[in-house]
Design an enzyme around this catalytic site. Structure first.
Site, PDB file in Angstrom:
ATOM      1  CG  HIS A   1      -1.847   0.889   1.116  1.00  0.00           C
ATOM      2  ND1 HIS A   1      -1.607   2.266   1.453  1.00  0.00           N
ATOM      3  CD2 HIS A   1      -3.236   0.777   1.063  1.00  0.00           C
ATOM      4  CE1 HIS A   1      -3.006   3.171   1.143  1.00  0.00           C
ATOM      5  NE2 HIS A   1      -3.899   2.014   0.914  1.00  0.00           N
TER       6      HIS A   1
ATOM      7  CD  GLU B   1      -5.653   1.681  -2.904  1.00  0.00           C
ATOM      8  OE1 GLU B   1      -6.857   1.913  -2.599  1.00  0.00           O
ATOM      9  OE2 GLU B   1      -4.821   1.996  -2.018  1.00  0.00           O
TER      10      GLU B   1
HETATM   11  P1  PGA Z   1      -9.929   5.800   0.866  1.00  0.00           P
HETATM   12  O1  PGA Z   1      -8.589   4.648   0.854  1.00  0.00           O
HETATM   13  O2  PGA Z   1     -10.933   4.922   0.090  1.00  0.00           O
HETATM   14  O3  PGA Z   1     -10.098   6.418   1.954  1.00  0.00           O
HETATM   15  O4  PGA Z   1      -9.259   6.929  -0.377  1.00  0.00           O
HETATM   16  C1  PGA Z   1      -8.504   3.868  -0.015  1.00  0.00           C
HETATM   17  C2  PGA Z   1      -7.025   2.941   0.059  1.00  0.00           C
HETATM   18  O5  PGA Z   1      -6.062   3.559   0.704  1.00  0.00           O
HETATM   19  O6  PGA Z   1      -7.113   1.641   0.285  1.00  0.00           O
END
Ligand code: PGA
Length: 219
Positions: A98, A147
């Protein structure tokens, strides 16, 4: 057809009592949802994952569990680490790489590679996060979560057209891998992503902390 994944990434949130309450509410809400084509996966903090396992098993809830991280080392003298074998006692999945871990804990590509290897050895399904279409996708990842860091927790999700374009590139390079999107997914915007070609699911942070708002994301 594979189920669409709805992965709740709680990050460093929720006490034991808050987690228990969430599962009580989710258990109540889940009865009215058709889960034949949707999979719910909750990634709680390690402090709650054994309670979560107990609740899911005792109540036979159709929910899978995930770790948010795993050690890059096997069992042994690695103070503070939770290894893949330990996590596998509770979870079916693990999130690896992440961008918050890269940013705040300086996780590198080689750490991620080692974590994926450890996870794979014990049969954890790996959800590897990538920041863009140029990111390195490691062998052993079964799910790629695209992401973009600017979209995480910002209220500024990526444009669906751009997500589709990134998916096209990632799919070409990794034809076997499930692709999911994460970054400010909410009930206001999720429908615009569901129709994206090859959309395998969502990694959800903020909107997953409340059972009602999480369930409202499902179809
Ligand atoms: P968020 O986080 O939905 O709060 O933007 C997503 C993530 O970091 O997995």
């Amino acid at each position: 057809m594979e189920k669409v994944l709805y992965i709740a990434n709680w990050k460093s949130n929720k006490s034991k009592s808050e987690g228990t309450l969430f599962f009580e509410e989710l258990g109540r809400l889940i009865g009215s949802i058709d889960l034949s084509r949707q999979e719910i996966i909750i990634a709680p903090p390690f402090t709650f994952i054994s309670d979560a396992r107990k609740i899911v098993d005792q109540q036979k809830l159709p929910i899978k569990l995930s770790g948010q991280n795993v050690s890059s080392y096997p069992s042994g003298a690695y103070t503070g680490e939770i290894n893949a074998g330990q996590l596998r006692e509770y979870a079916e999945y693990v999130i690896i790489g992440h961008s918050e871990r890269r940013k705040y804990l300086h996780e590198s590509d080689s750490d991620i590679e080692n974590k994926i290897r450890e996870a794979q050895e014990v049969g954890l399904k790996v959800i590897q996060c990538v920041q863009d279409e140029k990111s390195l996708v490691h062998r052993g990842a079964q799910i790629i979560a695209y992401e973009p860091p600017s979209a995480i927790g910002s209220g500024n999700p990526d444009d669906p057209e751009h997500v589709e374009e990134v998916f096209r590139i990632l799919k070409k390079q990794n034809p076997e891998i499930t692709l999911i999107y994460g970054g400010s997914v909410s009930s206001d915007n999720i429908d615009s992503y569901k129709s994206i070609e090859g959309m395998g699911g969502f990694l959800i942070g903020g909107a997953s902390l409340n059972a009602n708002s999480f369930v409202s994301l499902l179809s």
